[in-house]
Design a protein around this motif. Structure first.
Motif, mmCIF file in Angstrom:
data_model
loop_
_atom_site.group_PDB
_atom_site.id
_atom_site.type_symbol
_atom_site.label_atom_id
_atom_site.label_comp_id
_atom_site.label_asym_id
_atom_site.label_seq_id
_atom_site.Cartn_x
_atom_site.Cartn_y
_atom_site.Cartn_z
ATOM 1 N N GLU A 39 0.856 -1.185 0.000
ATOM 2 C CA GLU A 39 0.000 0.000 0.000
ATOM 3 C C GLU A 39 0.889 1.231 0.000
ATOM 4 O O GLU A 39 2.104 1.125 0.179
ATOM 5 C CB GLU A 39 -0.918 -0.016 1.227
ATOM 6 N N LYS B 28 6.411 7.266 1.315
ATOM 7 C CA LYS B 28 5.228 6.967 0.511
ATOM 8 C C LYS B 28 5.650 6.385 -0.840
ATOM 9 O O LYS B 28 6.617 6.852 -1.447
ATOM 10 C CB LYS B 28 4.407 8.235 0.298
ATOM 11 N N HIS C 220 1.564 3.472 2.118
ATOM 12 C CA HIS C 220 2.346 3.702 3.340
ATOM 13 C C HIS C 220 2.578 2.435 4.162
ATOM 14 O O HIS C 220 3.089 2.519 5.272
ATOM 15 C CB HIS C 220 1.636 4.718 4.252
ATOM 16 N N HIS C 221 2.188 1.271 3.631
ATOM 17 C CA HIS C 221 2.217 0.059 4.450
ATOM 18 C C HIS C 221 2.599 -1.160 3.612
ATOM 19 O O HIS C 221 2.296 -1.230 2.425
ATOM 20 C CB HIS C 221 0.838 -0.165 5.087
ATOM 21 N N ASP D 268 4.447 -6.806 8.906
ATOM 22 C CA ASP D 268 3.189 -6.052 8.792
ATOM 23 C C ASP D 268 3.493 -4.695 9.400
ATOM 24 O O ASP D 268 3.333 -4.495 10.600
ATOM 25 C CB ASP D 268 2.067 -6.772 9.540
ATOM 26 N N ILE D 269 3.983 -3.769 8.554
ATOM 27 C CA ILE D 269 4.623 -2.572 9.076
ATOM 28 C C ILE D 269 4.465 -1.410 8.103
ATOM 29 O O ILE D 269 4.327 -1.607 6.888
ATOM 30 C CB ILE D 269 6.127 -2.873 9.344
ATOM 31 N N ASP D 270 4.500 -0.202 8.641
ATOM 32 C CA ASP D 270 4.464 0.989 7.791
ATOM 33 C C ASP D 270 5.790 1.149 7.073
ATOM 34 O O ASP D 270 6.852 0.787 7.590
ATOM 35 C CB ASP D 270 4.189 2.243 8.626
ATOM 36 N N LEU D 271 5.713 1.686 5.872
ATOM 37 C CA LEU D 271 6.912 2.033 5.117
ATOM 38 C C LEU D 271 7.491 3.324 5.673
ATOM 39 O O LEU D 271 6.776 4.121 6.287
ATOM 40 C CB LEU D 271 6.566 2.206 3.638
ATOM 41 N N LEU E 143 11.662 0.608 6.133
ATOM 42 C CA LEU E 143 10.485 0.392 6.971
ATOM 43 C C LEU E 143 10.558 1.292 8.193
ATOM 44 O O LEU E 143 11.637 1.537 8.740
ATOM 45 C CB LEU E 143 10.403 -1.081 7.385
ATOM 46 N N ALA E 144 9.416 1.774 8.619
ATOM 47 C CA ALA E 144 9.335 2.714 9.733
ATOM 48 C C ALA E 144 10.022 2.156 10.981
ATOM 49 O O ALA E 144 9.850 0.988 11.324
ATOM 50 C CB ALA E 144 7.876 3.039 10.039
ATOM 51 N N SER F 284 2.763 -5.585 3.966
ATOM 52 C CA SER F 284 2.642 -6.837 4.702
ATOM 53 C C SER F 284 3.098 -7.967 3.786
ATOM 54 O O SER F 284 2.854 -7.947 2.584
ATOM 55 C CB SER F 284 1.214 -7.077 5.214
#
Length: 158
Positions: A51, A73, A53-54, A67-70, A105-106, A56
């Motif tokens: 996605e 963007k 911003h994300h 399963d983590i935010d990027l 990854l964040a 998985s």
């Protein structure tokens, strides 16, 4: 030949408890993430969702491995993944061309010295793209490199 010399020469790694979780690198237009999968896992066994911003990724029927935010963007519709020789390769198309990412990854930021080296390499990659007749592969910065996305009015999205 000059552009290849400015391509990422090494990957950043993220480890946890001494175990490699993933590796990553970036260019002006994309962030690439490399994740080793268990032996015998085929592409059709993986559940991958990219996605804006994300991210998985995991084996279907199991909780996701990641399963983590990027960290930035991406253009999800232009991003994709492949499985090659036991490694899931995720090619994420940056939403903002030239923007240096400090992590894939964040929460997994690389150290400031590596961030500056990466920003310098991306700036030289930008110079090479804008002036293809010149060779910037041996160029060095004396001090901090500017942000390649915003330097001198920004970049062309081409």
């Amino acid at each position: 030949m000059c552009a290849e010399a400015l391509a990422p020469s090494q990957r950043h790694t993220f480890t946890h408890n001494g175990r490699l979780i993933y590796e990553w690198d970036q260019t002006l237009t994309e962030v690439n993430i490399y994740i080793n999968v268990p032996s015998g896992v085929r592409a059709k066994d993986l559940a991958v969702n990219i996605e804006s911003h994300h991210l998985s990724l995991g084996i279907k029927g199991n909780p996701p491995y990641l399963d983590i935010d990027l960290a930035g963007k991406v253009k999800a519709s232009e991003s994709y993944w492949t499985l090659e020789e036991g490694t899931a390769n995720l090619q994420l198309c940056k939403a903002e061309k030239g923007e240096p990412w400090t992590a894939a990854l964040a929460g997994h930021t690389v150290d400031p010295l590596k961030q500056q080296e990466e920003q310098q390499r991306l700036m030289l990659e930008r110079f090479q793209e804008e002036h293809p007749g010149f060779d910037f592969s041996g160029a060095k910065f004396s001090g901090q490199a500017p942000n390649p996305r915003t330097f001198m009015g920004g970049m062309s999205e081409k």
